[in-house]
Structures are given as C-alpha cells and as structure tokens.
Enzyme design. Structure first.
Site, PDB file in Angstrom:
ATOM      1  N   HIS A  16       0.841  -1.199   0.000  1.00 39.42           N
ATOM      2  CA  HIS A  16       0.000   0.000   0.000  1.00 39.42           C
ATOM      3  C   HIS A  16       0.879   1.253   0.000  1.00 39.42           C
ATOM      4  O   HIS A  16       2.101   1.184   0.155  1.00 39.42           O
ATOM      5  CB  HIS A  16      -0.986   0.016   1.172  1.00 39.42           C
ATOM      6  CG  HIS A  16      -0.400   0.326   2.513  1.00 39.42           C
ATOM      7  ND1 HIS A  16      -1.176   0.618   3.610  1.00 39.42           N
ATOM      8  CD2 HIS A  16       0.884   0.387   2.955  1.00 39.42           C
ATOM      9  CE1 HIS A  16      -0.414   0.853   4.657  1.00 39.42           C
ATOM     10  NE2 HIS A  16       0.831   0.714   4.291  1.00 39.42           N
ATOM     11  N   CYS A  35       5.126   5.171   5.404  1.00 40.52           N
ATOM     12  CA  CYS A  35       3.949   4.595   4.743  1.00 40.52           C
ATOM     13  C   CYS A  35       3.473   5.463   3.585  1.00 40.52           C
ATOM     14  O   CYS A  35       2.549   5.086   2.861  1.00 40.52           O
ATOM     15  CB  CYS A  35       2.828   4.346   5.751  1.00 40.52           C
ATOM     16  SG  CYS A  35       2.988   2.753   6.585  1.00 40.52           S
ATOM     17  N   HIS A  41       5.073  -0.090  -0.340  1.00 34.93           N
ATOM     18  CA  HIS A  41       5.806  -0.984   0.556  1.00 34.93           C
ATOM     19  C   HIS A  41       4.797  -2.010   1.030  1.00 34.93           C
ATOM     20  O   HIS A  41       3.593  -1.817   0.884  1.00 34.93           O
ATOM     21  CB  HIS A  41       6.409  -0.224   1.748  1.00 34.93           C
ATOM     22  CG  HIS A  41       5.349   0.391   2.600  1.00 34.93           C
ATOM     23  ND1 HIS A  41       4.759   1.586   2.280  1.00 34.93           N
ATOM     24  CD2 HIS A  41       4.723  -0.053   3.701  1.00 34.93           C
ATOM     25  CE1 HIS A  41       3.830   1.864   3.173  1.00 34.93           C
ATOM     26  NE2 HIS A  41       3.766   0.881   4.049  1.00 34.93           N
ATOM     27  N   HIS A  43       3.193  -5.105   3.856  1.00 29.83           N
ATOM     28  CA  HIS A  43       3.018  -5.556   5.238  1.00 29.83           C
ATOM     29  C   HIS A  43       2.560  -7.004   5.227  1.00 29.83           C
ATOM     30  O   HIS A  43       1.856  -7.431   4.310  1.00 29.83           O
ATOM     31  CB  HIS A  43       1.945  -4.733   5.963  1.00 29.83           C
ATOM     32  CG  HIS A  43       2.349  -3.320   6.220  1.00 29.83           C
ATOM     33  ND1 HIS A  43       3.211  -2.960   7.226  1.00 29.83           N
ATOM     34  CD2 HIS A  43       2.003  -2.169   5.599  1.00 29.83           C
ATOM     35  CE1 HIS A  43       3.375  -1.642   7.221  1.00 29.83           C
ATOM     36  NE2 HIS A  43       2.656  -1.130   6.232  1.00 29.83           N
ATOM     37  N   ASP A  81      -4.537 -10.517  -1.039  1.00 29.93           N
ATOM     38  CA  ASP A  81      -3.259 -11.216  -0.871  1.00 29.93           C
ATOM     39  C   ASP A  81      -2.364 -11.061  -2.106  1.00 29.93           C
ATOM     40  O   ASP A  81      -2.801 -11.296  -3.234  1.00 29.93           O
ATOM     41  CB  ASP A  81      -3.521 -12.701  -0.605  1.00 29.93           C
ATOM     42  CG  ASP A  81      -2.288 -13.426  -0.118  1.00 29.93           C
ATOM     43  OD1 ASP A  81      -1.425 -12.790   0.516  1.00 29.93           O
ATOM     44  OD2 ASP A  81      -2.196 -14.643  -0.363  1.00 29.93           O
ATOM     45  N   HIS A  82      -1.116 -10.635  -1.868  1.00 32.55           N
ATOM     46  CA  HIS A  82      -0.133 -10.394  -2.930  1.00 32.55           C
ATOM     47  C   HIS A  82      -0.588  -9.317  -3.920  1.00 32.55           C
ATOM     48  O   HIS A  82      -0.218  -9.333  -5.097  1.00 32.55           O
ATOM     49  CB  HIS A  82       0.224 -11.695  -3.665  1.00 32.55           C
ATOM     50  CG  HIS A  82       1.083 -12.603  -2.844  1.00 32.55           C
ATOM     51  ND1 HIS A  82       0.619 -13.253  -1.731  1.00 32.55           N
ATOM     52  CD2 HIS A  82       2.390 -12.955  -2.960  1.00 32.55           C
ATOM     53  CE1 HIS A  82       1.590 -13.978  -1.203  1.00 32.55           C
ATOM     54  NE2 HIS A  82       2.682 -13.805  -1.929  1.00 32.55           N
ATOM     55  N   GLU A 126      -1.293  -4.952  11.452  1.00 31.52           N
ATOM     56  CA  GLU A 126      -0.443  -4.494  10.357  1.00 31.52           C
ATOM     57  C   GLU A 126       1.013  -4.865  10.615  1.00 31.52           C
ATOM     58  O   GLU A 126       1.781  -5.141   9.692  1.00 31.52           O
ATOM     59  CB  GLU A 126      -0.566  -2.982  10.168  1.00 31.52           C
ATOM     60  CG  GLU A 126       0.131  -2.473   8.913  1.00 31.52           C
ATOM     61  CD  GLU A 126      -0.025  -0.978   8.734  1.00 31.52           C
ATOM     62  OE1 GLU A 126      -0.858  -0.567   7.912  1.00 31.52           O
ATOM     63  OE2 GLU A 126       0.671  -0.216   9.437  1.00 31.52           O
TER      64      GLU A 126
HETATM   65 NI    NI Z   1       2.418   0.875   5.646  1.00 35.15          NI
END
Ligand code: NI
Length: 137
Positions: A16, A35, A41, A43, A81-82, A126
């Site tokens: 995100h 972020c 990047h 998580h 996911d991914h 997260e």
């Molecule tokens: Ni983040």
C-alpha cells in the site's frame, strides 16, 4: 443457549501507500512517514474474524470454522493477498488504505455474508505491534 465467540485468524500480505491527495506532498510525508513512500511498501497482515452466536445443539458449533475460513478467504483475503490496496483491491477503490480504513471496508463486505452467528469484531494486525479493531459501530 449460551452465546459464544469463535475466532479465526487468517494471514495475507499486501502493498500500500498511505496518501491523502487532498494534502500537499509535504503534509503527506509529515503525516504518514514511511507509509507515504511513493513506490509502495508491503506488510504481513493478520486478520482475526470474531463471530458470536448461540451454540448449535446438534453440532456444538457457533459456526463451522472451515466454512468461515473459506468465506473470508473468498470475500476479502484472496482479493488482497499479494496485491496492492491502492490499485488492485475493488473494496478499497478510492479509499486511503490505512489499517483503520481497511478494517471498516472488510467489515462492510463480511458482515452481511457471515452466518450462522454474527460478525462481532474484526482485528487487523499491520505489524507485530500495531493492530486496529472494529465492531461495526
Ligand atoms: Ni504501511
């Protein structure tokens, strides 16, 4: 019948960028720090799904946890996911993907679909140290 809460934990990873286009680049960088990195990047998220309801006298279950897992995977986990929350995930379209906003969006998808029992809490981790919770209010 006593009300019992059962919890299923599911893991996924996603990218995100936390960014509010209404703010200047400087304000975004100050508010969101790492972020706000322009090139995304990732998580490793953990989602806990809490379902509360009466214990079925025949099965002894509130809800079959295998069926609950399949439903949550299909409706939200496999969507994220991914993938990248900013560009790939339909239920997050146009929403700044903070954990707070993600957990509310996931609630709106899951709450009408879960039965028997009712969705009573979603907890989204997260990182190992940070999580958010939503109870539908
Ligand atoms: Ni983040």
């Amino acid at each position: 019948m006593p009300d019992v809460t059962v919890v299923r934990r599911l893991r996924f990873n996603a990218a995100h960028r936390v960014h509010n286009p209404a703010l200047s680049p400087e304000e975004n960088a100050r508010l969101f720090g790492k972020c706000n990195n322009p090139n995304w990047h990732g998580h490793n998220y953990t989602l806990e799904v809490h379902v509360t309801g009466p214990v079925d006298p025949v099965t002894g279950y509130v809800v079959d946890l295998g069926q609950l897992r399949d439903l949550v995977e299909r409706l939200v986990v496999n969507e994220a996911d991914h993938r990248n929350f900013n560009v790939d995930v339909p239920f997050m379209a146009g929403i700044n993907p903070t954990s707070e906003n993600i957990v509310v969006a996931m609630w709106r998808v899951l709450a009408p679909a879960i039965q028997p029992g009712r969705l009573s809490r979603l907890r989204l981790w997260e990182t190992e140290n940070n999580y958010v919770e939503y109870e539908g209010r």
